[in-house]
Write an enzyme that holds these catalytic residues in place. Structure first.
Site, PDB file in Angstrom:
ATOM      1  N   GLU A   1       6.718 -20.020 -76.917  1.00  0.00           N
ATOM      2  CA  GLU A   1       5.498 -20.398 -76.929  1.00  0.00           C
ATOM      3  C   GLU A   1       4.846 -19.702 -75.898  1.00  0.00           C
ATOM      4  O   GLU A   1       4.863 -19.904 -74.704  1.00  0.00           O
ATOM      5  CB  GLU A   1       5.543 -21.815 -76.831  1.00  0.00           C
ATOM      6  CG  GLU A   1       3.901 -22.114 -76.996  1.00  0.00           C
ATOM      7  CD  GLU A   1       3.733 -23.801 -76.980  1.00  0.00           C
ATOM      8  OE1 GLU A   1       4.665 -24.481 -76.473  1.00  0.00           O
ATOM      9  OE2 GLU A   1       2.795 -24.211 -77.630  1.00  0.00           O
TER      10      GLU A   1
ATOM     11  N   ASP B   1       5.079 -31.624 -82.165  1.00  0.00           N
ATOM     12  CA  ASP B   1       4.573 -31.380 -80.851  1.00  0.00           C
ATOM     13  C   ASP B   1       5.329 -32.548 -79.923  1.00  0.00           C
ATOM     14  O   ASP B   1       4.986 -32.863 -78.718  1.00  0.00           O
ATOM     15  CB  ASP B   1       3.089 -31.056 -80.359  1.00  0.00           C
ATOM     16  CG  ASP B   1       2.962 -30.578 -79.161  1.00  0.00           C
ATOM     17  OD1 ASP B   1       3.809 -29.785 -78.509  1.00  0.00           O
ATOM     18  OD2 ASP B   1       1.912 -30.319 -78.861  1.00  0.00           O
TER      19      ASP B   1
ATOM     20  N   HIS C   1      -0.608 -18.598 -75.559  1.00  0.00           N
ATOM     21  CA  HIS C   1      -0.818 -20.100 -75.177  1.00  0.00           C
ATOM     22  C   HIS C   1      -2.166 -20.332 -74.683  1.00  0.00           C
ATOM     23  O   HIS C   1      -2.708 -19.679 -75.412  1.00  0.00           O
ATOM     24  CB  HIS C   1       0.034 -20.583 -73.836  1.00  0.00           C
ATOM     25  CG  HIS C   1       0.481 -22.107 -73.871  1.00  0.00           C
ATOM     26  ND1 HIS C   1      -0.263 -22.844 -72.783  1.00  0.00           N
ATOM     27  CD2 HIS C   1       0.841 -22.838 -74.779  1.00  0.00           C
ATOM     28  CE1 HIS C   1      -0.035 -23.981 -73.045  1.00  0.00           C
ATOM     29  NE2 HIS C   1       0.675 -24.331 -74.155  1.00  0.00           N
TER      30      HIS C   1
ATOM     31  N   HIS D   1      -2.711 -21.964 -81.086  1.00  0.00           N
ATOM     32  CA  HIS D   1      -3.127 -21.552 -79.755  1.00  0.00           C
ATOM     33  C   HIS D   1      -3.897 -20.350 -79.711  1.00  0.00           C
ATOM     34  O   HIS D   1      -4.544 -20.113 -78.854  1.00  0.00           O
ATOM     35  CB  HIS D   1      -1.929 -21.353 -78.917  1.00  0.00           C
ATOM     36  CG  HIS D   1      -1.534 -22.736 -78.350  1.00  0.00           C
ATOM     37  ND1 HIS D   1      -2.082 -23.473 -77.254  1.00  0.00           N
ATOM     38  CD2 HIS D   1      -0.265 -23.229 -78.571  1.00  0.00           C
ATOM     39  CE1 HIS D   1      -1.325 -24.473 -77.012  1.00  0.00           C
ATOM     40  NE2 HIS D   1      -0.197 -24.483 -77.553  1.00  0.00           N
TER      41      HIS D   1
ATOM     42  N   HIS E   1       7.565 -27.793 -83.984  1.00  0.00           N
ATOM     43  CA  HIS E   1       7.465 -27.864 -82.559  1.00  0.00           C
ATOM     44  C   HIS E   1       8.002 -28.918 -81.879  1.00  0.00           C
ATOM     45  O   HIS E   1       7.334 -30.095 -82.021  1.00  0.00           O
ATOM     46  CB  HIS E   1       6.063 -27.309 -82.393  1.00  0.00           C
ATOM     47  CG  HIS E   1       5.557 -26.953 -81.174  1.00  0.00           C
ATOM     48  ND1 HIS E   1       5.725 -25.435 -80.964  1.00  0.00           N
ATOM     49  CD2 HIS E   1       5.571 -27.339 -79.777  1.00  0.00           C
ATOM     50  CE1 HIS E   1       5.232 -25.248 -79.841  1.00  0.00           C
ATOM     51  NE2 HIS E   1       5.045 -26.466 -78.770  1.00  0.00           N
TER      52      HIS E   1
ATOM     53  N   HIS F   1       1.916 -25.679 -84.583  1.00  0.00           N
ATOM     54  CA  HIS F   1       1.333 -27.175 -84.196  1.00  0.00           C
ATOM     55  C   HIS F   1      -0.211 -27.001 -84.331  1.00  0.00           C
ATOM     56  O   HIS F   1      -0.726 -27.149 -82.975  1.00  0.00           O
ATOM     57  CB  HIS F   1       2.022 -27.676 -83.059  1.00  0.00           C
ATOM     58  CG  HIS F   1       1.880 -26.887 -81.709  1.00  0.00           C
ATOM     59  ND1 HIS F   1       2.156 -25.408 -81.707  1.00  0.00           N
ATOM     60  CD2 HIS F   1       1.692 -27.339 -80.348  1.00  0.00           C
ATOM     61  CE1 HIS F   1       1.960 -25.259 -80.566  1.00  0.00           C
ATOM     62  NE2 HIS F   1       1.793 -26.170 -79.728  1.00  0.00           N
TER      63      HIS F   1
ATOM     64  N   ASP G   1       9.070 -29.736 -77.639  1.00  0.00           N
ATOM     65  CA  ASP G   1       9.160 -29.361 -76.239  1.00  0.00           C
ATOM     66  C   ASP G   1      10.262 -29.788 -75.358  1.00  0.00           C
ATOM     67  O   ASP G   1       9.974 -29.906 -74.377  1.00  0.00           O
ATOM     68  CB  ASP G   1       7.495 -29.446 -75.709  1.00  0.00           C
ATOM     69  CG  ASP G   1       6.770 -28.379 -76.065  1.00  0.00           C
ATOM     70  OD1 ASP G   1       7.047 -27.191 -75.713  1.00  0.00           O
ATOM     71  OD2 ASP G   1       5.530 -28.635 -76.435  1.00  0.00           O
TER      72      ASP G   1
HETATM   73 ZN   LIG Z   1       1.317 -26.025 -77.697  1.00  0.00          ZN
END
Ligand SMILES: [Zn+2]
Length: 398
Positions: free
Chosen positions: A147, A321, A174, A215, A42, A236, A44
């Site tokens: 995501e 992350d 999420h 999540h 993961h 993550h 972003d």
């Molecule tokens: Zn996340």
């Protein structure tokens, strides 16, 4: 002997030679990552580019060939020995000025343009074979992860098209509970997955898109494990037994991973990995005593060790992350720092073969199994024509 040392000095930059001489564990870490792709679950970067105050979503302006203000750029990916990356194509659960599809497609566009813009380091790699080819060519094999299941807007057709655009996992929710799945940080409306939620899982299995259970609520984790025919990932999430954060995975779920075959990829999110920091944050500004607790590599390594202890060494990975977090543990500040984490685990007694599993072999095994399940299911049945109203009732999804 002298001659060998002289040759080594010619081959290796002196700084890294000195560091490796000083730290045999770092030398082992670097040997592992040179020969096994480190697959991070993961990052972003696509959303980081969109939100950057200077670049404002402009892929040309956010130049990875220079030092970026975020956690990720080319020089640091090289130093961190990243072998493959699931780039998150996250979109928020609340979008005011349009539906989800526009923003989701724009995030696909950003991610795909980033991969195309830097062919000297990034290479699209949507299969296990392509990841291995990219690694052999000294490129970062690039996969996409959707995501948030809100992006499909209760439509299996949208899910299929997102697969075609490159999505190889979907985080089922999420932070917001959906019409068909409960989220970890929201109220549980369904006790897990609805019947349509189960159909989403069936269709993901058929496509070869990994289920990402980070999540989601424990109920959704459990339902998804009951229904899926392919191994899952947690892209993550840490261990809830160590830090009682709802984004972490309970031991009861970790214990089911050997049967499923899946992998928990441990993140570098400070509030997920440090119980002291979480307690300090939860106590509120007025009641706080003492300084903000320090978070370091050791806490991340503790979660990796715990997942290994409960689920087994075949079921643990890494999902940093980076670029989705503002605070990082000391020693894990950006994508250049991965070798330090492997050195810490080597220091704790991890053997070379186990470090390879953690780095990438486990998650590549998961993706390989998902590809096999997909091939079988595609022969067995056509794309699902089901709708949420058909499965969950006429009022569903309104
Ligand atoms: Zn996340």
């Amino acid at each position: 002997m002298k001659r060998l040392i002289a040759v080594a000095l010619l081959v290796l930059p002196s700084a890294s030679l000195a560091a490796q001489a000083a730290d045999p564990y770092l030398a082992l870490a670097r040997r592992v990552l040179r020969t096994t792709p480190l697959v991070d679950g993961h990052n972003d970067l696509p959303w980081r580019i969109r939100e950057d105050t200077a670049a404002r979503g402009d892929v040309e302006a956010y130049d990875l060939r220079k030092r970026t203000p975020g956690h990720t750029d080319i020089a640091r990916l090289r130093r961190g020995m990243v072998g493959a990356q699931f780039w998150s194509i996250y979109i928020p659960g609340e979008i005011r000025d349009s539906g989800y599809a526009r923003v989701q497609l724009e995030q696909f566009d950003i991610a795909r343009r980033v991969i195309a813009k830097y062919p000297e380091i990034l290479q699209s790699a949507p299969t296990v074979a392509a990841v291995r080819r990219a690694f052999a060519a000294k490129k970062v094999g690039s996969l996409l992860g959707l995501e948030g299941g809100h992006a499909i807007e209760n439509s299996l057709g949208a899910l299929r098209i997102y697969y075609d655009l490159g999505a190889r996992y979907m985080t089922l929710t999420h932070n917001v509970t959906l019409d068909w799945a409960d989220a970890a940080l929201d109220s549980a409306k369904h006790g897990g997955l609805t019947r349509f939620g189960e159909e989403v899982v069936h269709e993901m299995n058929r496509l070869g898109m990994l289920l990402d259970l980070s999540h989601v609520s424990p109920g959704t984790m459990s339902d998804a494990l009951n229904v899926t025919e392919a191994p899952v990932i947690f892209s993550h999430s840490g261990a809830r037994a160590l830090v009682d954060h709802r984004r972490n995975v309970p031991d009861s779920i970790l214990a089911r991973l050997p049967r499923n075959g899946g992998v928990v990829m441990v993140p570098f999110v400070t509030t997920f990995v440090s119980a002291a920091l979480k307690a300090w944050e939860d106590s509120g500004a007025a009641a706080r005593k003492g300084p903000r607790p320090h978070v370091g590599i050791a806490q991340v390594a503790d979660h990796i060790d715990h997942v290994r202890k409960v689920a087994g060494v075949d079921h643990v990975g890494i999902g940093s992350d980076f670029d989705g977090i503002t605070e990082t543990p000391e020693g894990l500040e950006d994508v250049s720092t991965f070798p330090a984490l492997f050195a810490e685990l080597a220091r704790r007694g991890w053997k070379e073969a186990d470090l390879r599993k953690l780095a990438g072999e486990n998650v590549l095994r998961v993706l390989d199994q998902a590809e096999r399940v997909s091939a079988r299911l595609k022969r067995a049945r056509p794309p699902s024509p089901k709708t949420i109203r058909e499965l969950d009732g006429p009022g569903a999804g309104q």
